[in-house]
Write a protein that holds these residues in place. Structure first.
Motif, PDB file in Angstrom:
ATOM      1  N   LEU A  10       0.811  -1.210   0.000  1.00 27.21           N
ATOM      2  CA  LEU A  10       0.000   0.000   0.000  1.00 27.21           C
ATOM      3  C   LEU A  10       0.847   1.263   0.000  1.00 27.21           C
ATOM      4  CD1 LEU A  10      -2.837  -0.895   2.539  1.00 27.21           C
ATOM      5  CD2 LEU A  10      -2.866  -1.119   0.055  1.00 27.21           C
ATOM      6  N   SER A  11       2.055   1.183   0.556  1.00 21.97           N
ATOM      7  CA  SER A  11       2.864   2.393   0.730  1.00 21.97           C
ATOM      8  C   SER A  11       4.036   2.474  -0.243  1.00 21.97           C
ATOM      9  CB  SER A  11       3.390   2.452   2.167  1.00 21.97           C
ATOM     10  OG  SER A  11       4.139   1.298   2.460  1.00 21.97           O
ATOM     11  N   ARG A  12       4.096   1.580  -1.242  1.00 23.32           N
ATOM     12  CA  ARG A  12       5.187   1.675  -2.206  1.00 23.32           C
ATOM     13  C   ARG A  12       5.093   2.990  -2.967  1.00 23.32           C
ATOM     14  NH1 ARG A  12       2.850  -3.604  -5.327  1.00 23.32           N
ATOM     15  NH2 ARG A  12       0.802  -2.760  -5.840  1.00 23.32           N
ATOM     16  N   ARG A  13       6.244   3.544  -3.246  1.00 21.72           N
ATOM     17  CA  ARG A  13       6.295   4.878  -3.856  1.00 21.72           C
ATOM     18  C   ARG A  13       6.789   4.795  -5.295  1.00 21.72           C
ATOM     19  NH1 ARG A  13       9.646   8.897  -0.956  1.00 21.72           N
ATOM     20  NH2 ARG A  13      11.021   7.176  -0.433  1.00 21.72           N
ATOM     21  N   LYS A  14       6.326   5.744  -6.062  1.00 23.60           N
ATOM     22  CA  LYS A  14       6.660   5.786  -7.484  1.00 23.60           C
ATOM     23  C   LYS A  14       8.016   6.440  -7.681  1.00 23.60           C
ATOM     24  CE  LYS A  14       4.916   7.729 -11.849  1.00 23.60           C
ATOM     25  NZ  LYS A  14       4.916   6.473 -12.607  1.00 23.60           N
ATOM     26  N   VAL A  96       0.317  12.149  -8.892  1.00 21.97           N
ATOM     27  CA  VAL A  96       1.697  11.700  -9.051  1.00 21.97           C
ATOM     28  C   VAL A  96       2.602  12.295  -7.978  1.00 21.97           C
ATOM     29  CG1 VAL A  96       2.435  13.512 -10.656  1.00 21.97           C
ATOM     30  CG2 VAL A  96       3.485  11.263 -10.787  1.00 21.97           C
ATOM     31  N   TYR A  97       2.281  13.512  -7.484  1.00 20.06           N
ATOM     32  CA  TYR A  97       3.070  14.100  -6.411  1.00 20.06           C
ATOM     33  C   TYR A  97       2.985  13.242  -5.150  1.00 20.06           C
ATOM     34  CZ  TYR A  97       2.727  18.297  -9.362  1.00 20.06           C
ATOM     35  OH  TYR A  97       2.770  19.183 -10.406  1.00 20.06           O
ATOM     36  N   ILE A  98       1.759  12.848  -4.813  1.00 16.87           N
ATOM     37  CA  ILE A  98       1.551  12.067  -3.593  1.00 16.87           C
ATOM     38  C   ILE A  98       2.073  10.647  -3.773  1.00 16.87           C
ATOM     39  CG2 ILE A  98      -0.257  11.110  -2.104  1.00 16.87           C
ATOM     40  CD1 ILE A  98      -1.818  13.725  -2.696  1.00 16.87           C
ATOM     41  N   TRP A 106      -2.542   6.324  -0.873  1.00 16.65           N
ATOM     42  CA  TRP A 106      -2.949   7.724  -0.791  1.00 16.65           C
ATOM     43  C   TRP A 106      -3.057   8.342  -2.180  1.00 16.65           C
ATOM     44  CZ3 TRP A 106      -5.108   9.401   3.377  1.00 16.65           C
ATOM     45  CH2 TRP A 106      -4.744   8.885   4.621  1.00 16.65           C
ATOM     46  N   ALA A 107      -2.148   7.944  -3.062  1.00 15.64           N
ATOM     47  CA  ALA A 107      -2.193   8.461  -4.433  1.00 15.64           C
ATOM     48  C   ALA A 107      -3.475   8.014  -5.131  1.00 15.64           C
ATOM     49  CB  ALA A 107      -0.971   7.986  -5.207  1.00 15.64           C
ATOM     50  N   PHE A 108      -3.851   6.746  -4.938  1.00 12.69           N
ATOM     51  CA  PHE A 108      -5.083   6.262  -5.574  1.00 12.69           C
ATOM     52  C   PHE A 108      -6.299   7.002  -5.041  1.00 12.69           C
ATOM     53  CE2 PHE A 108      -8.828   3.599  -5.826  1.00 12.69           C
ATOM     54  CZ  PHE A 108      -8.817   3.210  -7.160  1.00 12.69           C
TER      55      PHE A 108
END
Length: 630
Positions: A10-14, A96-98, A106-108
């Motif tokens: 859930l918390s993986r970042r781009k 995309v920032y989040i 959180w991005a979704f």
């Protein structure tokens, strides 16, 4: 699936690739294009209608103070977007920032709600445009539809099917599908006409002002300070929409320079327009005599300039057209970005080669918005307009704050002469650094020679542990601020009466906020450099969070119920499709799982990237210049 691994998913970042040549979208927009798109989104019908309504019923002539307060509040969110805009040159705006800072879930949530906001906003603008045109022709369109087709009798629908709104939304969608440059040209034309009409209103109005309409506290502040603050909350929504600029990042020439400037210019121009029209309107006519539905034409009619209503009508139509185009322009870019990341269905990311736009996303958004405009009336649509935008503003401000305390944040520099990005990567945990290179696009943070070993990250800089402490402190601050805003809304009278429970709650929440700020400030910050950075950390991001939380808690309960229903639908899509098809998961999951087994649970959301030099021709390809994309 273990809980630790689930949280990690859930918390993986781009990981952001800012290579300006690595995009199927065409980079063709400049600062003027972006500014006109932003101004078209913010300076809409609200200028011609809402300004008079707030002055008449909420704030009086002191609406000019309300617009000043609202403009400052919008500017706080705008500078947070400006920093991310020069750091991340990809489509998607807050999504995309989040995704690159707070994590995937959180991005979704933000991306999913931004889709709803823009779709409903487009539908409401289509309906408003139809009603505006209908008012010009004396209600003939409404009468024709009711007499020949009929009315809706079912509850939850509008009074009649608005085919004009349906057609308007589809026509503007077709225009957006022809390409970003055509959309920008159309927006520049209608926005320029709108600005000329505003200048006309201000200049002509100056010859018909009556200073006595502002004379005395009872005349200027008829509703008191509380009216000014209530007006500021309503005026804030007039500035909502500047974030459409960030959705066009991937289609912008030199986005690291253009996006921050366009956002700032958009907010300044919008404030001057609203402030100027509000001042002239309340100086021409006493606030209690303003017309509720057509304040500007009626004001000029009372001043003996009745012919001005035709000029104002043209300006209103252009304002609505610009806002409508901006809404349809934004939502396909968000859908394209989410689909490219695997969080939405893949076909939404398909680019039509001839126009370089996500044509399937445009078609979906256009048809859905047109259908909503056909069946629902304006009041039903606007009830859901605000929650997603306010959530996005809040999380973007928090992201700016949290990233100050994270290790391994990339430097981003802008080279005016070559119009290229110079990216410098900090090295953490004894990772290898790039050797010296003659290429102008990428430079190591420090030069490394054969007889000198790579330096380890500064011991006084942030670490994983200090970053987690800072994030926990920020979470504590948010809890305290949320409780304090709720207390101000629900317990204002109790605070005024000095009730014990209200005073105790205020002191406790104040202690939590102060404790969180102190703990956060004690943590080391990174020294990453960007072309534009938010000043006065942490004051400005926290001030932005306070404004947005206050407005969120002021929303009606049914707005939150509808938000919950929409989120249930979104979570079904995310957990049924997105979490398994995420590009971040497909590229990292195997290695992350091995790391999880061999080394234990890694830091949630922490991305570590090692940059290895290569000598392939593609790696040496220079970034596209402005002339090349043209």
């Amino acid at each position: 699936m273990s809980l630790a691994r689930f949280l990690r998913l859930l918390s993986r970042r781009k990981e952001i690739d800012n290579d300006l040549s690595n995009s199927p979208l065409r980079r063709c927009l400049n600062i003027f294009d972006l500014t006109s798109i932003g101004v078209g989104a913010t300076v809409g019908a609200g200028l011609y209608v809402v300004t008079g309504q707030i002055a008449r019923d909420v704030a009086g002539p002191a609406i000019v103070l309300s617009f000043f307060i609202a403009g400052v509040a919008a500017f706080l969110s705008g500078i947070c977007y400006a920093e991310f805009g020069c750091r991340i040159t990809k489509a998607g705006s807050a999504y995309v920032y989040i995704y690159s800072s707070l994590g995937e879930i959180w991005a979704f949530i933000i991306g999913w709600n931004m889709i709803l906001e823009y779709v409903i906003g487009t539908a409401s603008l289509g309906r408003a445009s139809s009603e505006y045109i209908d008012s010009i022709v004396g209600g003939a369109i409404r009468k024709f539809i009711i007499d020949n087709i009929g009315q809706f009798q079912a509850s939850g629908l509008g009074s009649y099917p608005d085919f004009l709104a349906f057609i308007l939304v589809l026509l503007v969608s077709m225009l957006v599908a022809t390409g970003a440059k055509h959309s920008a040209v159309f927006n520049k034309v209608v926005t320029t006409i709108n600005m000329l009409v505003i200048v006309f209103v201000i200049v002509i109005g100056l010859f018909h002002v009556n200073p006595s309409n502002w004379a005395g506290a009872n005349q200027f502040l008829p509703y008191g300070v509380s009216g000014v603050l209530a007006g500021a909350a309503s005026c804030f929504y007039c500035f909502v929409g500047f974030d459409v600029i960030a959705t066009a990042s991937e289609e912008t020439i030199n986005p690291k320079r253009a996006l921050p400037l366009a956002i700032m210019l958009c907010l300044i121009i919008s404030f001057l327009a609203y402030f100027g029209v509000a001042s002239i309107l309340t100086l021409m006519v006493s606030y209690d005599k303003l017309d509720k539905f057509a304040p500007l034409p009626e004001a000029f009619k009372l001043a003996g300039v009745s012919w001005a209503k035709y000029v104002i009508a043209v300006g209103g139509l252009c304002a609505l057209a610009g806002s409508l185009m901006s809404g349809i322009f934004a939502v396909p870019r968000i859908m394209y970005s989410m689909a490219s990341d695997g969080l939405l269905f893949k076909f939404f990311s398909r680019i039509y080669e001839r126009t370089n736009v996500p044509v399937i996303s445009i078609a979906f958004a256009g048809v859905l918005s047109a259908t909503l405009a056909l069946f629902l009336d304006l009041q039903q649509l606007v009830e859901m307009l605000s929650i997603g935008t306010l959530l996005a503003y809040t999380l973007v401000s928090l992201s700016v704050l949290i990233l100050r305390f994270q290790p391994g944040v990339q430097d981003v520099e802008y080279d005016e002469e070559t119009s290229s990005s110079v990216r410098s990567y900090r090295v953490i945990c004894c990772q290898s650094m790039l050797p010296e290179s003659k290429e102008a696009e990428y430079k190591p943070l420090e030069s490394v020679t054969n007889d000198k070993k790579p330096d380890i990250e500064d011991e006084e800089g942030p670490t994983d542990t200090t970053s987690q402490i800072a994030a926990a402190a920020v979470a504590l601050i948010v809890v305290g601020l949320t409780g304090f805003c709720a207390l101000l809304i629900a317990g204002w009278d109790a605070l005024g009466d000095r009730d014990a429970w209200a005073i105790f709650t205020a002191v406790l929440l104040g202690f939590l906020i102060i404790f969180g700020v102190v703990v956060m400030q004690l943590q080391p910050k990174n020294n990453a450099k960007f072309p534009f950075t938010v000043p006065c950390i942490p004051v400005l991001p926290i001030a932005s969070v306070i404004v947005n939380l206050f407005l969120l808690l002021k929303l009606a309960k049914w707005t939150w119920v509808r938000f919950g229903v929409w989120m249930v639908i979104g979570f079904v899509i995310y957990f049924g499709y997105g979490i398994r098809h995420s590009r971040e998961g497909s590229t990292k999951q195997d290695s992350n799982d091995n790391d999880f087994i061999l080394q234990g649970t890694p830091d949630i959301g922490q991305d570590v990237k090692t940059v290895q030099p290569t000598n392939t021709p593609e790696d040496k390809k220079p970034l596209l210049s402005g002339s090349e994309v043209q």
